[in-house]
Design a protein around this motif. Structure first.
Motif, short mmCIF file in Angstrom:
data_model
loop_
_atom_site.label_atom_id
_atom_site.label_comp_id
_atom_site.label_asym_id
_atom_site.label_seq_id
_atom_site.Cartn_x
_atom_site.Cartn_y
_atom_site.Cartn_z
N PRO A 33 0.71 -0.80 0.28
CA PRO A 33 0.23 -0.34 0.17
C PRO A 33 0.64 1.40 -0.14
CG PRO A 33 -0.41 -0.88 1.97
CD PRO A 33 0.75 -2.02 1.59
N TRP A 34 1.62 1.34 0.31
CA TRP A 34 2.61 2.20 0.14
C TRP A 34 4.08 2.45 -0.65
CZ3 TRP A 34 7.39 0.05 0.73
CH2 TRP A 34 7.59 -0.72 1.24
N ARG A 35 3.34 2.08 -1.67
CA ARG A 35 4.43 2.14 -2.82
C ARG A 35 3.75 2.38 -3.63
NH1 ARG A 35 7.02 -0.60 -7.40
NH2 ARG A 35 5.55 -2.06 -7.26
N ASP A 36 4.38 3.10 -5.39
CA ASP A 36 3.68 3.63 -6.32
C ASP A 36 3.82 2.36 -7.16
OD1 ASP A 36 2.90 4.81 -8.50
OD2 ASP A 36 3.94 5.81 -8.20
N GLU A 37 3.37 1.95 -7.76
CA GLU A 37 3.67 0.31 -8.93
C GLU A 37 3.96 0.37 -9.99
OE1 GLU A 37 1.88 -2.25 -8.52
OE2 GLU A 37 0.94 -2.53 -7.35
N GLU A 38 4.48 2.21 -9.88
CA GLU A 38 5.45 2.59 -11.33
C GLU A 38 7.12 2.74 -10.55
OE1 GLU A 38 4.95 2.44 -14.32
OE2 GLU A 38 2.85 1.60 -13.88
N GLU A 39 7.26 2.84 -9.31
CA GLU A 39 8.48 2.97 -8.74
C GLU A 39 8.99 1.59 -8.39
OE1 GLU A 39 9.06 5.02 -4.30
OE2 GLU A 39 7.56 4.15 -4.51
N ILE A 40 10.11 1.95 -8.97
CA ILE A 40 11.38 1.16 -8.97
C ILE A 40 12.67 1.92 -8.09
CG2 ILE A 40 12.21 -0.23 -10.44
CD1 ILE A 40 9.90 -1.60 -10.91
N ILE A 41 13.48 1.25 -7.92
CA ILE A 41 15.02 2.62 -7.39
C ILE A 41 16.04 1.30 -7.52
CG2 ILE A 41 15.77 2.96 -5.23
CD1 ILE A 41 12.76 3.87 -4.33
N PRO A 42 16.73 2.14 -7.77
CA PRO A 42 18.30 0.83 -8.57
C PRO A 42 18.36 0.07 -7.04
CG PRO A 42 18.30 3.41 -8.24
CD PRO A 42 16.89 3.70 -8.13
N TYR A 43 19.54 -0.91 -7.61
CA TYR A 43 19.89 -1.19 -6.52
C TYR A 43 21.31 -0.35 -5.98
CZ TYR A 43 21.71 -5.41 -4.20
OH TYR A 43 22.12 -6.31 -2.81
N ASP A 44 21.46 0.32 -5.27
CA ASP A 44 23.05 0.79 -4.81
C ASP A 44 23.29 0.29 -3.97
OD1 ASP A 44 21.37 1.91 -2.96
OD2 ASP A 44 20.61 3.68 -3.96
N ILE A 45 24.62 1.47 -3.14
CA ILE A 45 25.51 1.35 -1.97
C ILE A 45 24.32 0.71 -0.75
CG2 ILE A 45 26.08 3.56 -1.67
CD1 ILE A 45 27.87 0.09 -1.15
N TYR A 46 23.06 2.04 -0.78
CA TYR A 46 22.33 2.14 0.59
C TYR A 46 21.61 0.26 0.58
CZ TYR A 46 24.02 6.90 0.03
OH TYR A 46 24.39 7.81 -0.30
N THR A 47 21.27 0.33 -0.34
CA THR A 47 20.23 -1.32 -1.17
C THR A 47 21.25 -2.36 -0.41
OG1 THR A 47 19.13 0.06 -1.95
CG2 THR A 47 18.62 -2.57 -2.14
N ALA A 48 22.28 -2.33 -1.05
CA ALA A 48 23.61 -3.58 -1.02
C ALA A 48 23.69 -3.49 0.60
CB ALA A 48 24.10 -3.42 -1.74
N CYS A 49 24.06 -2.65 1.22
CA CYS A 49 24.59 -2.55 3.03
C CYS A 49 23.73 -3.10 3.73
CB CYS A 49 25.18 -0.77 3.05
SG CYS A 49 26.63 -0.96 2.58
N SER A 50 22.14 -2.94 3.31
CA SER A 50 20.82 -2.78 4.43
C SER A 50 20.16 -4.51 3.40
CB SER A 50 19.28 -2.12 3.93
OG SER A 50 19.27 -2.68 2.36
N LEU A 51 20.96 -4.91 2.87
CA LEU A 51 20.64 -6.88 2.87
C LEU A 51 21.68 -7.38 2.82
CD1 LEU A 51 19.07 -6.05 -1.34
CD2 LEU A 51 18.01 -6.50 1.42
N GLY A 52 22.93 -6.84 3.19
CA GLY A 52 23.56 -7.53 4.03
C GLY A 52 24.78 -8.04 2.17
N ASP A 53 24.92 -7.17 1.45
CA ASP A 53 25.53 -7.86 -0.08
C ASP A 53 26.83 -7.17 0.08
OD1 ASP A 53 25.95 -8.85 -2.40
OD2 ASP A 53 24.47 -7.77 -3.52
N HIS A 54 27.94 -8.25 0.56
CA HIS A 54 28.65 -7.81 0.76
C HIS A 54 29.42 -7.61 -0.54
CE1 HIS A 54 33.48 -9.41 1.28
NE2 HIS A 54 33.07 -8.68 3.36
N ASN A 55 29.57 -9.31 -1.58
CA ASN A 55 29.70 -9.25 -2.69
C ASN A 55 29.74 -7.53 -3.46
OD1 ASN A 55 31.11 -11.65 -2.08
ND2 ASN A 55 29.63 -12.90 -2.72
N PHE A 56 28.59 -6.93 -3.19
CA PHE A 56 28.36 -6.01 -4.14
C PHE A 56 29.45 -4.64 -3.54
CE2 PHE A 56 25.21 -2.44 -5.23
CZ PHE A 56 25.65 -2.36 -6.48
N VAL A 57 29.09 -4.66 -2.28
CA VAL A 57 30.01 -2.89 -1.49
C VAL A 57 31.50 -3.82 -1.96
CG1 VAL A 57 30.54 -2.21 0.68
CG2 VAL A 57 28.34 -3.22 -0.15
#
Length: 135
Positions: A33-57
């Motif tokens: 409910p809190w997201r616009d259907e058209e909203e796509i946000i890129p996978y960036d350093i902030y996303t990688a850090c929040s998900l624990g993506d060590h390899n991407f960082v």
């Protein structure tokens, strides 16, 4: 799978858990409910850090991401280290500490530091690592 990353725009107005819930989401059949259907946000350093993506960082760092970029606040007012510390991804926190990110940086709206965020969530190993760098 489409990765969506929503920033804690309401930081200071909502509980930290609510901000984290909105910070990352893997699309499923649920209606968001809190997201616009058209909203796509890129996978960036902030996303990688929040998900624990060590390899991407690590890859971003090896490609020459500058230290000032690692200390930069996103539009939600947090740095990459803040996301990793808040969620408790100690391997990502250590990777960031190895490149001398600023451990004393404050969130733009709340004034919270990575240490405060980690402690508030009970992430003891992250608290330990941050204190080692600070003292």
């Amino acid at each position: 799978i489409v990765l969506l990353f929503l920033l804690p725009e309401e930081e200071g107005k909502m509980a930290d858990g609510d901000a984290l819930e909105k910070s990352h989401y893997l699309q499923s059949e649920e209606n968001i409910p809190w997201r616009d259907e058209e909203e796509i946000i890129p996978y960036d350093i902030y996303t990688a850090c929040s998900l624990g993506d060590h390899n991407f960082v690590r890859e971003l760092l090896s490609e020459g991401m500058e230290k000032y970029e690692m200390n930069k606040h996103n539009c939600g007012g947090w740095t990459a280290l803040m996301y990793a510390a808040y969620v408790g991804h100690d391997n990502v926190v250590n990777l960031l500490l190895d490149v001398d990110v600023d451990v004393n940086v404050k969130a733009l709206k709340s004034g919270s530091t990575p240490l405060m965020l980690a402690a508030s969530c009970g992430n003891e190993s992250v608290v330990y690592f941050l204190l080692q760098v600070m003292y």
